[in-house]
Design an enzyme around this catalytic site. Structure first.
Site, mmCIF file in Angstrom:
data_model
loop_
_atom_site.group_PDB
_atom_site.id
_atom_site.type_symbol
_atom_site.label_atom_id
_atom_site.label_comp_id
_atom_site.label_asym_id
_atom_site.label_seq_id
_atom_site.Cartn_x
_atom_site.Cartn_y
_atom_site.Cartn_z
ATOM 1 N N PRO A 1 0.784 -1.237 0.000
ATOM 2 C CG PRO A 1 -0.036 -1.038 2.168
ATOM 3 C CD PRO A 1 0.600 -2.014 1.236
ATOM 4 C CE LYS A 2 2.665 3.310 5.167
ATOM 5 N NZ LYS A 2 3.386 3.593 6.423
ATOM 6 C CG ASN A 3 4.910 0.209 -5.213
ATOM 7 O OD1 ASN A 3 5.006 1.159 -5.981
ATOM 8 N ND2 ASN A 3 5.461 -0.960 -5.449
ATOM 9 C CG ASP B 1 -0.791 3.393 7.510
ATOM 10 O OD1 ASP B 1 -1.042 4.261 8.380
ATOM 11 O OD2 ASP B 1 0.296 3.333 6.910
#
Length: 271
Positions: free
Chosen positions: A73-75, A106
């Site tokens: 999800p943080k790509n 998050d």
């Protein structure tokens, strides 16, 4: 050391890119390459070129990015790819649900917030955003990202009129009362006033809240700072100095700043 599979896949990738091959085989190869390194921007870019050349139905591609986002999800690259897909399809209908699901895991995921703000701004999907933020704040009133999004939504919808500020101050103050040492609602409250050309003293509710908390023995550094600034605006310089003296008693990196503020006030008083 790279694995044998990694070397093979990326060697093939280099070859098809050099040949400018836009085929389903090349698309499958980018899937393998992304599986090995989802942060490779060049592969994502080439994948988009293939999709455009083949004029493919992008339903499966949307599902593919759903999976990558769920795993990473943080790509940044996959979120950028997702935006490009929305631009290609013109259909943002899944994006609020996607970002809400990501933020549920998050709540401070920068990429999800950035994507959501782009979507609501680009496609005018403002309805329900204040309620969405309020739901997040009920779960975590210290979620600075949610406070930031609320400011973004109000800025781009109602705008910061005096009436709107009064409304939002009531909202912020309700959260300040719950957790006076939480900096986020204090910043939200003072930011909406100062950034839009108003003075703190134009809105009594904030000064009254500071006085209320002080009377209850609450010594929030954020509240004390606001209260000192209110006294300054009213030219109640001795009272402002007294509040800054209280702030000095706490050993923080801002000690020298409080000294500077008092120095400035004394210079004003001497004029």
């Amino acid at each position: 050391m790279y694995s044998g599979r990694f070397k093979d896949v990326y060697s093939y990738m280099a070859a098809v890119m050099q040949l400018k091959e836009y085929s389903t085989r090349a698309l499958e190869l980018t899937t393998d390459a992304i599986d090995l390194n989802a942060a490779n921007y060049t592969v994502w870019q080439y994948r988009r070129e293939i999709l455009r050349h083949l004029a493919m139905d992008l339903t499966a591609e949307m599902q593919f990015t759903d999976g990558v986002i769920a795993e990473q999800p943080k790509n940044y690259q996959v979120w950028h790819h997702r935006r490009c897909l929305i631009e290609m399809t013109g259909d943002p209908s899944q994006e609020l649900e996607l970002t809400a699901a990501t933020l549920a895991k998050d709540a401070k995921n920068y990429h999800a917030w950035d994507h959501r703000q782009w979507v609501v701004s680009q496609y005018g999907l403002w309805e329900g955003e204040l309620e969405f933020v309020e739901g997040l704040l009920k779960e975590d009133l210290r979620n600075n990202s949610a406070w930031n999004h609320r400011y973004y939504v109000v800025t781009n919808t109602a705008g910061w009129t005096a009436e709107v500020i009064e409304r939002e101050l009531e909202f912020a103050c309700s959260y300040i009362r719950k957790a006076p040492n939480n900096e986020s609602p204090w910043n939200y409250a003072t930011g909406m006033i100062k950034s839009n050309g108003f003075c703190l003293t134009e809105f009594k509710v904030l000064g009254e809240l500071c006085e209320e908390l002080y009377g209850k023995g609450v010594r929030s550094p954020f509240g004390l700072k606001v209260w000192a600034e209110v006294h300054e605006e009213k030219k109640e310089y001795e009272k402002a100095i007294g509040v800054y003296e209280e702030l000095k008693r706490e050993p923080t990196v801002r000690y020298a700043y409080w000294e500077y503020k008092m120095k400035c006030i004394r210079e004003l008083m001497a004029c």
